[in-house]
Write an enzyme that holds these catalytic residues in place. Sequence first.
Site, PDB file in Angstrom:
ATOM      1  N   ASP A 171      -5.629  -8.621   1.184  1.00  0.00           N
ATOM      2  CA  ASP A 171      -5.695  -7.391   1.981  1.00  0.00           C
ATOM      3  C   ASP A 171      -4.326  -6.729   1.944  1.00  0.00           C
ATOM      4  OD1 ASP A 171      -6.154  -5.371   3.744  1.00  0.00           O
ATOM      5  OD2 ASP A 171      -6.811  -6.625   5.406  1.00  0.00           O
ATOM      6  N   HIS A 204     -11.059   1.401   4.233  1.00  0.00           N
ATOM      7  CA  HIS A 204     -10.103   0.410   3.744  1.00  0.00           C
ATOM      8  C   HIS A 204     -10.791  -0.493   2.723  1.00  0.00           C
ATOM      9  CE1 HIS A 204      -6.572  -1.982   3.675  1.00  0.00           C
ATOM     10  NE2 HIS A 204      -7.147  -3.053   4.217  1.00  0.00           N
ATOM     11  N   ASN A 211       0.856  -1.195   0.000  1.00  0.00           N
ATOM     12  CA  ASN A 211       0.000   0.000   0.000  1.00  0.00           C
ATOM     13  C   ASN A 211       0.884   1.235   0.000  1.00  0.00           C
ATOM     14  OD1 ASN A 211      -1.844   2.081   0.551  1.00  0.00           O
ATOM     15  ND2 ASN A 211      -3.129   0.720   1.752  1.00  0.00           N
TER      16      ASN A 211
END
Length: 841
Positions: free
Chosen positions: A373, A356, A104
């Site tokens: 994730d 998120h 991320n």
Amino acid sequence: MYLDVADSASLPYGWSRYAQFSLAVVNQIHNKYSIRKDTQHQFNARESDWGFTSFMPLGELYDPCRGYLVNDTLIVEAEVIVRRIVDYWTYDSKKETGYVGLKNQGATCYMNSLLQTLYHIPYFRKAVYHMPTTENDMPSGSIPLALQSLFYKLQYSDSSVATKELTKSFGWDTYDSFMQHDVQELNRVLCEKLEDKMKGTVVEGTIQQLFEGHHMNYIECINVDYKSTRKESFYDLQLDVKGCRDVYASFDKYVEVERLEGDNKYQAEQYGLQDAKKGVLFIDFPPVLQLQLKRFEYDFMRDTMVKINDRYEFPLQLDLDRDEGKYLSPEADRSVRNLYTLHSVLVHSGGVHGGHYYAFIRPTLSDQWYKFDDERVTKEDMKRALEEQYGGEEELPQTNPGFNNTPFKFTKYSNAYMLVYIRESDKDKIICNVDEKDIAEHLRERLKKEQEEKEHKKKEKAEAHLYTIIKVARDDDLAEQIGKDIYFDLVDHDKVRSFRIQKQTPFNVFKEEVSKEYGIPIQFQRFWLWAKRQNHTYRPNRPLTPLEETQSVGALREVSNKAHNAELKLFLEVELGLDLRPIAPPDKTKEDILLFFKHYDPEKEELHFVGRLFVKSTGKPIEILSKLNKMAGYAPDQEIDLYEEIKFEPSVMCEPIDKKLTVRASQLEDGDIICFQKSLPVESTEQFRYPDVPSFLEYVHNRQVVHFRSLEKPKEDDFCLEMSRLYSYDDVVERVAQKLDLDDPSKIRLTSHNCYSQQPKPQPIKYRGVDHLSDMLIHYNQTSDILYYEVLDIPLPELQCLKTLKVAFHHATKDEVVIHTIRLPKQSTVGDVINDLKTKN
């Protein structure tokens, strides 16, 4: 705004906590206007904080009318629920699942979930691999190559993969990576760009083959024989969530027939206004069906976007032929079986302003689901991937079951916002095998080389404790950098030659390395240690002693200045003879002081390093003037002024030197810097912008390259000007006027830049409304280098005394509207407005 784990560094090794939490800025006037955002996170030592990169505009926060900041007090609330404990400290996604995640960049989880979904459509991945790219392409400038590189690493890497090359290929800078873009828009833009790049290649048409479907919009008259149809294509379908219990209810609503009657009759060709029915039916569905669930909508009552967290179900098997194909148009091919199986569920957790994103995917359409994730990939069961993503409310178990207490319910802020289905009849074609033969050789070679470099750096890092970095600066480095890259101090240590030497290596062996690099015999080398002074400057402090040169490199580093203990900074003193060959440096006594000299030319506005000299502490600067004149190319008797460069942070300090005082009396020591220039007559100083060294260094310290943009084109740089941050308002507009060949600088109006929105501020800068350029560039605690300008037709002081009005004039006979812009004094009446309009006819 972030939630952080207190004292996370002191917690036991391997700690981890999973929490749902909300952060709120309380409105102290009307609580209902408080701003609250919800999310969830697995807190651990690597990610001990989590929250929102963009919580609320600072302009709203500081506005006294809004009610957030009252009596210099801001109230922030945090509600935290710790749900369960999962230890991911030593978790290896590749080892546990066979798949790796994506890193991320700050707020790119929405993109990561989409990229994982596309990657796990093998037919799409294979098409991307077959797009033509060459070894000369750069991933940061080519979306196809960047995506090929990303997919290759996802397929063969053992650890999570970075997306920076891909976002750079989108044209995103760092700021864009911290902004959450619309997922549907990103998906469409990415596919459009790939579709364009695929034209004329072996994979042309792949995007359409996979994702494109068609529907027919129709309007059919009830009382006359007239029907209007229009065929349209789609790559994804937006389905309503509000008011619909599941996907089938959304499709029912999508094809719902609307009656056009009463005041809303349809104007049919030849038949005039007619009662009609209007609707949509599908001609064909694509092999890969992408459904965007409308979880976000605009609330007109509250004048804001809201998130729909209602319960919304979606099946594992989706039958779009049910009820005798009620979703299909008469033109549809009924022989195609539109039975779909669920491939991906993309989830949003949080509120409308942030949160998120992650994805549940069945890569092979088996019973095994995986949660992607960001960096972490885990195995999940079907209930977790489907039922828990329906949304709605969840009931917490009662703490005291024996009592008749009301169960506590809370809204589930994690729910599906995008579904990807694959048609059963196309399953074998789409979930195909993808191996190395599908990947271009140049791409394999490039990525193999990247991997080797990565392993090399990893090895270097692991062995770093065995080595010392020695940075060696020479006269050549000083001459190369002073006046080009830097003006203050002596050198940029990040740009000089670095040697990576094992700590146990004797220093004399290191000198042999230097001899090979520079061709300077060992006996002609003398090294000085750099020292960091209290004023935060670095200067050569003293030469190494013979005893120190017999030690190891590691031992020498330990005795060097501890402020930069990670590396050893040295100055290599080399003396040259008349034939420019190295000779032995002169002996240094306690009376000898090593000084460095820079020469300033006020006419050219240039400051350069010109050399160094040993001077006696008991001598006077006047005794070396002839040597300095020789360095500068002046006549031996040229009068010159001397200044000592002392420091430049936080402000410049450069003091004149009395040439008749001794060096010791002037408090000069080893490593000090003397700047000199021709002595100027008083009457000639006015012809130069910066007549002496202190004024020039002050300018350099405050100079700023400002990017000017026309207010009409706020995203494009028009021109750049180098200015001093101390420039007055008049100085700035005068320079802009000169650049634009404008006689009257007062016709220039400037507007500051909003660093957060990357847009012009709503209010322009008033005439002489700020003192200095620095005031124009500041935005809260951020400093910008952008200003917007516009050229007015009247001077700004005069305009500020006027009121600008736009008047729409409707011409009754010609049936047209003319817009007039008029400017009148602010105290003008309506009658004055009318009179002004009359003069304009």
